[in-house]
Scaffold this motif. Structure first.
Motif, PDB file in Angstrom:
ATOM      1  N   SER A  44       0.851  -1.189   0.000  1.00 20.72           N
ATOM      2  CA  SER A  44       0.000   0.000   0.000  1.00 20.72           C
ATOM      3  C   SER A  44       0.885   1.236   0.000  1.00 20.72           C
ATOM      4  CB  SER A  44      -0.936   0.007   1.212  1.00 20.72           C
ATOM      5  OG  SER A  44      -0.194  -0.017   2.414  1.00 20.72           O
ATOM      6  N   GLY A  45       0.299   2.323  -0.484  1.00 20.42           N
ATOM      7  CA  GLY A  45       1.003   3.600  -0.488  1.00 20.42           C
ATOM      8  C   GLY A  45       0.465   4.458   0.634  1.00 20.42           C
ATOM      9  N   SER A  46       1.157   5.513   0.923  1.00 20.21           N
ATOM     10  CA  SER A  46       0.746   6.372   2.035  1.00 20.21           C
ATOM     11  C   SER A  46      -0.123   7.538   1.585  1.00 20.21           C
ATOM     12  CB  SER A  46       1.980   6.894   2.779  1.00 20.21           C
ATOM     13  OG  SER A  46       2.722   7.744   1.926  1.00 20.21           O
ATOM     14  N   GLU A  47      -0.724   7.442   0.387  1.00 17.12           N
ATOM     15  CA  GLU A  47      -1.584   8.524  -0.099  1.00 17.12           C
ATOM     16  C   GLU A  47      -2.694   8.846   0.906  1.00 17.12           C
ATOM     17  OE1 GLU A  47      -1.189  10.364  -2.964  1.00 17.12           O
ATOM     18  OE2 GLU A  47       0.695   9.299  -3.203  1.00 17.12           O
ATOM     19  N   ALA A  48      -3.188   7.805   1.584  1.00 16.75           N
ATOM     20  CA  ALA A  48      -4.265   8.024   2.556  1.00 16.75           C
ATOM     21  C   ALA A  48      -3.739   8.646   3.847  1.00 16.75           C
ATOM     22  CB  ALA A  48      -4.963   6.704   2.867  1.00 16.75           C
ATOM     23  N   ALA A  49      -2.436   8.568   4.078  1.00 19.72           N
ATOM     24  CA  ALA A  49      -1.864   9.136   5.295  1.00 19.72           C
ATOM     25  C   ALA A  49      -1.781  10.658   5.163  1.00 19.72           C
ATOM     26  CB  ALA A  49      -0.480   8.561   5.551  1.00 19.72           C
ATOM     27  N   LEU A  50      -2.082  11.333   6.228  1.00 24.90           N
ATOM     28  CA  LEU A  50      -1.990  12.785   6.230  1.00 24.90           C
ATOM     29  C   LEU A  50      -0.543  13.246   6.098  1.00 24.90           C
ATOM     30  CD1 LEU A  50      -3.395  15.492   6.516  1.00 24.90           C
ATOM     31  CD2 LEU A  50      -3.232  15.232   8.999  1.00 24.90           C
ATOM     32  N   LEU A  51       0.366  12.525   6.762  1.00 24.04           N
ATOM     33  CA  LEU A  51       1.755  12.962   6.781  1.00 24.04           C
ATOM     34  C   LEU A  51       2.659  11.794   7.158  1.00 24.04           C
ATOM     35  CD1 LEU A  51       3.558  15.516   6.564  1.00 24.04           C
ATOM     36  CD2 LEU A  51       3.185  15.854   8.997  1.00 24.04           C
ATOM     37  N   TRP A  52       3.785  11.645   6.495  1.00 23.26           N
ATOM     38  CA  TRP A  52       4.832  10.686   6.865  1.00 23.26           C
ATOM     39  C   TRP A  52       6.068  11.526   7.110  1.00 23.26           C
ATOM     40  CZ3 TRP A  52       5.139   5.206   4.501  1.00 23.26           C
ATOM     41  CH2 TRP A  52       6.174   4.484   5.088  1.00 23.26           C
ATOM     42  N   THR A  53       6.563  11.534   8.328  1.00 21.31           N
ATOM     43  CA  THR A  53       7.705  12.373   8.669  1.00 21.31           C
ATOM     44  C   THR A  53       8.863  11.533   9.180  1.00 21.31           C
ATOM     45  OG1 THR A  53       7.091  12.741  10.988  1.00 21.31           O
ATOM     46  CG2 THR A  53       6.156  14.253   9.357  1.00 21.31           C
ATOM     47  N   ILE A  54      10.053  12.105   9.060  1.00 19.61           N
ATOM     48  CA  ILE A  54      11.257  11.557   9.672  1.00 19.61           C
ATOM     49  C   ILE A  54      11.950  12.741  10.330  1.00 19.61           C
ATOM     50  CG2 ILE A  54      13.490  10.460   9.273  1.00 19.61           C
ATOM     51  CD1 ILE A  54      12.193   9.025   6.873  1.00 19.61           C
ATOM     52  N   GLY A  55      12.265  12.592  11.586  1.00 16.93           N
ATOM     53  CA  GLY A  55      12.867  13.697  12.320  1.00 16.93           C
ATOM     54  C   GLY A  55      11.930  14.882  12.466  1.00 16.93           C
ATOM     55  N   GLY A  56      10.627  14.629  12.397  1.00 14.23           N
ATOM     56  CA  GLY A  56       9.634  15.677  12.540  1.00 14.23           C
ATOM     57  C   GLY A  56       9.373  16.472  11.270  1.00 14.23           C
ATOM     58  N   GLU A  57      10.027  16.097  10.177  1.00 15.06           N
ATOM     59  CA  GLU A  57       9.883  16.817   8.916  1.00 15.06           C
ATOM     60  C   GLU A  57       9.319  15.881   7.843  1.00 15.06           C
ATOM     61  OE1 GLU A  57      10.445  20.080   8.586  1.00 15.06           O
ATOM     62  OE2 GLU A  57      11.014  20.127  10.709  1.00 15.06           O
ATOM     63  N   PRO A  58       8.534  16.433   6.900  1.00 16.19           N
ATOM     64  CA  PRO A  58       8.028  15.592   5.802  1.00 16.19           C
ATOM     65  C   PRO A  58       9.185  14.962   5.025  1.00 16.19           C
ATOM     66  CG  PRO A  58       6.902  17.704   5.837  1.00 16.19           C
ATOM     67  CD  PRO A  58       8.047  17.804   6.829  1.00 16.19           C
ATOM     68  N   CYS A  59       8.997  13.742   4.577  1.00 13.97           N
ATOM     69  CA  CYS A  59      10.035  13.011   3.831  1.00 13.97           C
ATOM     70  C   CYS A  59      10.255  13.655   2.473  1.00 13.97           C
ATOM     71  CB  CYS A  59       9.609  11.565   3.629  1.00 13.97           C
ATOM     72  SG  CYS A  59       9.330  10.689   5.152  1.00 13.97           S
ATOM     73  N   ASP A  60      11.519  13.779   2.079  1.00 11.82           N
ATOM     74  CA  ASP A  60      11.818  14.303   0.749  1.00 11.82           C
ATOM     75  C   ASP A  60      12.364  13.213  -0.178  1.00 11.82           C
ATOM     76  OD1 ASP A  60      14.252  13.992   1.996  1.00 11.82           O
ATOM     77  OD2 ASP A  60      15.033  15.959   1.443  1.00 11.82           O
ATOM     78  N   LYS A  61      12.464  11.981   0.321  1.00 11.45           N
ATOM     79  CA  LYS A  61      12.879  10.827  -0.473  1.00 11.45           C
ATOM     80  C   LYS A  61      11.830   9.739  -0.296  1.00 11.45           C
ATOM     81  CE  LYS A  61      17.840  11.447   0.178  1.00 11.45           C
ATOM     82  NZ  LYS A  61      19.032  10.875   0.804  1.00 11.45           N
ATOM     83  N   PRO A  62      11.795   8.771  -1.206  1.00 10.73           N
ATOM     84  CA  PRO A  62      10.898   7.642  -0.974  1.00 10.73           C
ATOM     85  C   PRO A  62      11.198   6.991   0.373  1.00 10.73           C
ATOM     86  CG  PRO A  62      11.770   7.558  -3.200  1.00 10.73           C
ATOM     87  CD  PRO A  62      12.524   8.652  -2.474  1.00 10.73           C
ATOM     88  N   THR A  63      10.153   6.529   1.026  1.00 12.89           N
ATOM     89  CA  THR A  63      10.250   5.922   2.351  1.00 12.89           C
ATOM     90  C   THR A  63       9.449   4.629   2.358  1.00 12.89           C
ATOM     91  OG1 THR A  63      10.298   8.164   3.228  1.00 12.89           O
ATOM     92  CG2 THR A  63       9.965   6.418   4.802  1.00 12.89           C
ATOM     93  N   ALA A  64       9.948   3.647   3.094  1.00 15.06           N
ATOM     94  CA  ALA A  64       9.257   2.356   3.136  1.00 15.06           C
ATOM     95  C   ALA A  64       9.264   1.791   4.548  1.00 15.06           C
ATOM     96  CB  ALA A  64       9.928   1.376   2.187  1.00 15.06           C
ATOM     97  N   TYR A  65       8.193   1.061   4.857  1.00 16.61           N
ATOM     98  CA  TYR A  65       8.122   0.256   6.077  1.00 16.61           C
ATOM     99  C   TYR A  65       7.659  -1.123   5.634  1.00 16.61           C
ATOM    100  CZ  TYR A  65       6.672  -1.724  10.493  1.00 16.61           C
ATOM    101  OH  TYR A  65       6.529  -2.562  11.573  1.00 16.61           O
ATOM    102  N   LEU A  66       8.547  -2.114   5.761  1.00 13.30           N
ATOM    103  CA  LEU A  66       8.260  -3.474   5.322  1.00 13.30           C
ATOM    104  C   LEU A  66       8.202  -4.363   6.558  1.00 13.30           C
ATOM    105  CD1 LEU A  66       9.917  -5.116   2.243  1.00 13.30           C
ATOM    106  CD2 LEU A  66       9.091  -6.416   4.165  1.00 13.30           C
ATOM    107  N   ASP A  67       7.049  -4.959   6.797  1.00 12.53           N
ATOM    108  CA  ASP A  67       6.798  -5.778   7.986  1.00 12.53           C
ATOM    109  C   ASP A  67       6.618  -7.228   7.549  1.00 12.53           C
ATOM    110  OD1 ASP A  67       6.149  -6.564  10.572  1.00 12.53           O
ATOM    111  OD2 ASP A  67       4.073  -5.923  10.407  1.00 12.53           O
ATOM    112  N   VAL A  68       7.509  -8.092   7.996  1.00 12.63           N
ATOM    113  CA  VAL A  68       7.489  -9.514   7.636  1.00 12.63           C
ATOM    114  C   VAL A  68       7.102 -10.310   8.871  1.00 12.63           C
ATOM    115  CG1 VAL A  68       8.884 -11.457   6.812  1.00 12.63           C
ATOM    116  CG2 VAL A  68       9.357  -9.143   5.975  1.00 12.63           C
ATOM    117  N   LYS A  69       6.066 -11.132   8.744  1.00 14.14           N
ATOM    118  CA  LYS A  69       5.653 -11.997   9.849  1.00 14.14           C
ATOM    119  C   LYS A  69       5.951 -13.445   9.469  1.00 14.14           C
ATOM    120  CE  LYS A  69       2.120  -9.062  11.911  1.00 14.14           C
ATOM    121  NZ  LYS A  69       2.719  -7.831  11.512  1.00 14.14           N
ATOM    122  N   VAL A  70       6.721 -14.118  10.338  1.00 10.64           N
ATOM    123  CA  VAL A  70       7.085 -15.517  10.143  1.00 10.64           C
ATOM    124  C   VAL A  70       6.910 -16.262  11.460  1.00 10.64           C
ATOM    125  CG1 VAL A  70       8.732 -15.060   8.260  1.00 10.64           C
ATOM    126  CG2 VAL A  70       9.532 -15.108  10.632  1.00 10.64           C
TER     127      VAL A  70
END
Length: 152
Positions: A44-70
């Motif tokens: 999924s993309g974060s289009e539905a998210a209001l804001l994705w920040t790093i260090g309190g600032e909006p991201c200026d590069k692509p960002t990913a969170y990959l969660d693997v369950k095993v």
């Protein structure tokens, strides 16, 4: 099993999503010995998210969170390290340079706490003392796991 959820900012193209889904499935099969036919990937993309920040600032590069369950204990430390490295390469090759704070997380779940098709992973592995509903026609452990090994 496993189940993988990838959230990307910004929203990936369909081609990128297809490439990632195939690449993630291949990485889990080849680096972690997981069965392709029961590997589920949700992107999924974060289009539905209001804001994705790093260090309190909006991201200026692509960002990913990959969660693997095993299943807990089904992979060695080295297998998990190789898997994380390969998944990182796949993300960068597909999306370009990522923000440093892009994460890949492997969650190991106890075999009795998750499953599919109405059976826990513990039941598939043939562990003793695991209660399963008798009403399921497909409740017999998978023949490949009768030895008590953890399923992939």
């Amino acid at each position: 099993m496993p189940y993988i959820a990838l959230t990307i900012n910004p929203m990936p193209t369909q081609e990128q999503a297809d490439t990632l889904a195939r690449g993630i499935t291949a990485a889990l099969a080849e680096e972690a010995g997981k069965r392709r036919e029961v590997t589920a990937v949700r992107i999924s993309g974060s289009e539905a998210a209001l804001l994705w920040t790093i260090g309190g600032e909006p991201c200026d590069k692509p960002t990913a969170y990959l969660d693997v369950k095993v299943t807990q204990g089904s992979n060695s430390r080295d297998e998990k390290a190789r898997l994380i490295a390969r998944l990182q390469r796949l993300l960068v090759e597909t999306l370009g340079e990522l923000a440093e704070a892009s994460y890949i997380v492997i969650h190991e779940l106890p075999a009795e706490n998750w499953g599919y098709a109405g059976l826990t992973q513990a039941a598939r592995a043939g562990f003793r003392g695991v209660d399963q509903p008798d009403a399921l026609d497909y409740a017999a452990p998978h023949p490949g796991y009768a030895s008590g090994e953890l399923p992939a």
